[in-house]
Design a protein around this motif. Structure first.
Motif, PDB file in Angstrom:
ATOM      1  N   LEU A   1       0.896  -1.309   0.093  1.00  0.00           N
ATOM      2  CA  LEU A   1       0.013  -0.043   0.051  1.00  0.00           C
ATOM      3  C   LEU A   1       0.998   1.198   0.061  1.00  0.00           C
ATOM      4  O   LEU A   1       0.507   2.195  -0.739  1.00  0.00           O
ATOM      5  CB  LEU A   1      -0.888   0.000   1.191  1.00  0.00           C
ATOM      6  CG  LEU A   1      -1.710   1.244   1.302  1.00  0.00           C
ATOM      7  CD1 LEU A   1      -2.659   1.425   0.241  1.00  0.00           C
ATOM      8  CD2 LEU A   1      -2.669   1.196   2.352  1.00  0.00           C
ATOM      9  N   HIS A   2       1.990   1.177   0.761  1.00  0.00           N
ATOM     10  CA  HIS A   2       2.637   2.510   0.918  1.00  0.00           C
ATOM     11  C   HIS A   2       3.605   2.877  -0.285  1.00  0.00           C
ATOM     12  O   HIS A   2       4.238   3.395  -0.538  1.00  0.00           O
ATOM     13  CB  HIS A   2       3.764   2.290   1.963  1.00  0.00           C
ATOM     14  CG  HIS A   2       4.625   1.456   1.954  1.00  0.00           C
ATOM     15  ND1 HIS A   2       4.404   0.051   2.430  1.00  0.00           N
ATOM     16  CD2 HIS A   2       6.012   1.448   1.507  1.00  0.00           C
ATOM     17  CE1 HIS A   2       5.431  -0.652   2.281  1.00  0.00           C
ATOM     18  NE2 HIS A   2       6.375   0.042   1.624  1.00  0.00           N
ATOM     19  N   HIS A   3       3.366   1.990  -1.376  1.00  0.00           N
ATOM     20  CA  HIS A   3       4.091   2.159  -2.568  1.00  0.00           C
ATOM     21  C   HIS A   3       2.796   2.606  -3.749  1.00  0.00           C
ATOM     22  O   HIS A   3       3.573   2.925  -4.737  1.00  0.00           O
ATOM     23  CB  HIS A   3       4.687   0.888  -3.058  1.00  0.00           C
ATOM     24  CG  HIS A   3       5.949   0.245  -2.563  1.00  0.00           C
ATOM     25  ND1 HIS A   3       7.026   1.072  -2.316  1.00  0.00           N
ATOM     26  CD2 HIS A   3       5.931  -0.946  -1.706  1.00  0.00           C
ATOM     27  CE1 HIS A   3       7.935   0.313  -1.784  1.00  0.00           C
ATOM     28  NE2 HIS A   3       7.176  -0.947  -1.386  1.00  0.00           N
ATOM     29  N   ILE A   4       1.793   2.616  -3.390  1.00  0.00           N
ATOM     30  CA  ILE A   4       0.767   3.213  -4.078  1.00  0.00           C
ATOM     31  C   ILE A   4       0.925   4.736  -3.936  1.00  0.00           C
ATOM     32  O   ILE A   4       0.631   4.925  -2.654  1.00  0.00           O
ATOM     33  CB  ILE A   4      -0.506   2.827  -3.930  1.00  0.00           C
ATOM     34  CG1 ILE A   4      -0.459   1.108  -4.201  1.00  0.00           C
ATOM     35  CG2 ILE A   4      -1.671   3.371  -4.587  1.00  0.00           C
ATOM     36  CD1 ILE A   4      -1.867   0.362  -3.730  1.00  0.00           C
TER      37      ILE A   4
ATOM     38  N   VAL B   1       5.797   7.612   4.034  1.00  0.00           N
ATOM     39  CA  VAL B   1       4.695   6.637   3.304  1.00  0.00           C
ATOM     40  C   VAL B   1       3.987   5.670   4.208  1.00  0.00           C
ATOM     41  O   VAL B   1       2.857   5.424   4.269  1.00  0.00           O
ATOM     42  CB  VAL B   1       5.382   6.306   1.706  1.00  0.00           C
ATOM     43  CG1 VAL B   1       5.535   7.315   1.068  1.00  0.00           C
ATOM     44  CG2 VAL B   1       6.465   5.182   2.180  1.00  0.00           C
ATOM     45  N   ARG B   2       4.740   5.229   5.134  1.00  0.00           N
ATOM     46  CA  ARG B   2       4.486   4.046   6.087  1.00  0.00           C
ATOM     47  C   ARG B   2       3.540   4.873   6.998  1.00  0.00           C
ATOM     48  O   ARG B   2       2.565   4.139   7.271  1.00  0.00           O
ATOM     49  CB  ARG B   2       5.554   3.422   6.479  1.00  0.00           C
ATOM     50  CG  ARG B   2       6.356   2.813   5.688  1.00  0.00           C
ATOM     51  CD  ARG B   2       7.380   1.794   6.511  1.00  0.00           C
ATOM     52  NE  ARG B   2       8.427   0.933   5.480  1.00  0.00           N
ATOM     53  CZ  ARG B   2       9.092  -0.018   6.238  1.00  0.00           C
ATOM     54  NH1 ARG B   2       9.093  -0.093   7.470  1.00  0.00           N
ATOM     55  NH2 ARG B   2       9.866  -0.541   5.255  1.00  0.00           N
TER      56      ARG B   2
ATOM     57  N   TYR C   1       5.718  -1.021  10.140  1.00  0.00           N
ATOM     58  CA  TYR C   1       5.720   0.409  10.667  1.00  0.00           C
ATOM     59  C   TYR C   1       7.194   0.935  10.270  1.00  0.00           C
ATOM     60  O   TYR C   1       8.295   0.462   9.891  1.00  0.00           O
ATOM     61  CB  TYR C   1       5.993   0.016  12.179  1.00  0.00           C
ATOM     62  CG  TYR C   1       4.276  -0.235  12.802  1.00  0.00           C
ATOM     63  CD1 TYR C   1       3.300   0.954  12.591  1.00  0.00           C
ATOM     64  CD2 TYR C   1       3.919  -1.473  13.204  1.00  0.00           C
ATOM     65  CE1 TYR C   1       2.020   0.787  12.885  1.00  0.00           C
ATOM     66  CE2 TYR C   1       2.646  -1.615  13.653  1.00  0.00           C
ATOM     67  CZ  TYR C   1       1.896  -0.544  13.417  1.00  0.00           C
ATOM     68  OH  TYR C   1       0.422  -0.890  14.112  1.00  0.00           O
ATOM     69  N   PRO C   2       7.337   2.236  10.727  1.00  0.00           N
ATOM     70  CA  PRO C   2       8.459   2.780  10.418  1.00  0.00           C
ATOM     71  C   PRO C   2       9.422   2.698  11.443  1.00  0.00           C
ATOM     72  O   PRO C   2       9.879   3.893  11.958  1.00  0.00           O
ATOM     73  CB  PRO C   2       8.195   4.336   9.874  1.00  0.00           C
ATOM     74  CG  PRO C   2       6.743   4.356  11.002  1.00  0.00           C
ATOM     75  CD  PRO C   2       6.088   3.262  10.834  1.00  0.00           C
TER      76      PRO C   2
END
Length: 224
Positions: free
Chosen positions: A86-89, A135-136, A117-118
Motif C-alpha cells: 500500500l505504501h508504494h501506491i 509513506v508508511r 511500521y517505520p
C-alpha cells in the motif's frame, strides 16, 4: 509468525479467488497458492511481471496492472491482499485504488492489508537507502480510518513482527538492495554506514542472524 499464517487464522483460503495486489516477484502469491487459493498476481513493474511469470507455478495468473486500474472483472474476487504494497501506491490515487478493489470484490468479499511500521531493526538499516517514514506513517493513518469508508468494515487488526534471516551483510544486500536500482545507487554513498547499521542491528535467534520488522495486518469485510 508469517503473513500467510495470520491470514489463514482468520480467513479460509482453500478454493477461493484471491488477487495479490502489488505482488512484486510473487513470493506471497506463491504462499497463497500453496494454501489452496486460486491466485491472480497483479504487478505494475513489467520486469517483475516477467520474472514472476517465469518463476511462479503456472496456475498462478500473473498480470501487468495497477491497484487503481485492476485488469479484473467486477465481483470476480473473494479476497484482495496487499502485502507491504500500500505504501508504494501514490497517495493521490489510493482512494481510487480502494474503490477499484471494492469493485472487483464480491458482496461477501474481504480485503487484507499488511503494512510495515517505520521502526524496527529492518527499517533502521533499510532507511539508509530508502527512507519510507512518511509513506508508511500515512498508510497506517489511512487504514486506521478506513473502517466504514469506501465500502469496507474493519473486522480484525493484529500487530506482529516479521523476522527475516540474513546470514551475512552480503546476503542482505543481495536480497534487499541489489534488486532495486534506486537503492543500489543510494548505497554507493552510504555503504560503510549501512554495513555498520546492519552489524549493530542484527541479532542471533535460534542460531540464525535476523532483522525484525514490526507490522500490522488490517482485515476488512465488504460493507453494503
Amino acid at each position: 509468525m508469517t503473513h500467510i499464517d495470520h491470514l489463514k487464522s482468520i480467513c479460509k483460503l482453500e478454493g477461493i479467488q484471491v488477487v495479490d495486489v502489488g505482488a512484486g516477484d510473487g513470493v506471497y502469491s506463491r504462499d497463497l497458492y500453496a494454501a489452496g487459493a486460486k491466485v491472480t498476481a497483479i504487478e505494475i513493474d513489467p520486469d517483475k511481471v516477467a520474472k514472476a511469470k517465469e518463476d511462479l507455478p503456472r496456475h498462478i495468473d500473473v498480470r501487468l496492472g495497477a491497484a487503481e486500474d485492476l485488469p479484473l472483472d467486477s465481483g470476480s474476487q473473494d479476497l484482495a491482499c496487499l502485502f507491504f504494497s500500500l505504501h508504494h501506491i501514490p497517495v493521490e490515487v489510493q482512494h481510487t485504488a480502494f474503490t477499484e478493489i471494492r469493485r472487483v470484490l464480491g458482496s461477501s468479499g474481504r480485503l487484507h492489508i499488511v503494512e510495515p511500521y517505520p521502526y524496527g531493526t529492518m527499517f533502521y538499516v533499510v532507511r539508509l537507502v530508502e527512507d519510507e517514514t512518511l509513506v508508511r506513517t500515512h498508510s497506517h493513518e489511512t487504514l486506521n480510518h478506513l473502517d466504514g469508508v469506501d465500502g469496507f468494515r474493519l473486522e480484525n487488526k493484529k500487530e506482529y513482527v516479521l523476522t527475516r534471516e540474513y546470514p551475512t551483510f552480503e546476503a542482505f544486500l543481495e536480497k534487499i538492495v541489489w534488486p532495486d536500482p534506486d537503492r543500489s545507487r543510494a548505497y554507493e554513498k552510504v555503504s560503510s554506514d549501512m554495513e555498520d547499521a546492519f552489524n549493530r542491528s542484527v541479532e542471533t535467534l535460534d542460531g540464525k542472524i535476523v532483522l525484525h520488522q514490526p507490522c500490522a495486518a488490517y482485515h476488512f469485510i465488504v460493507s453494503c
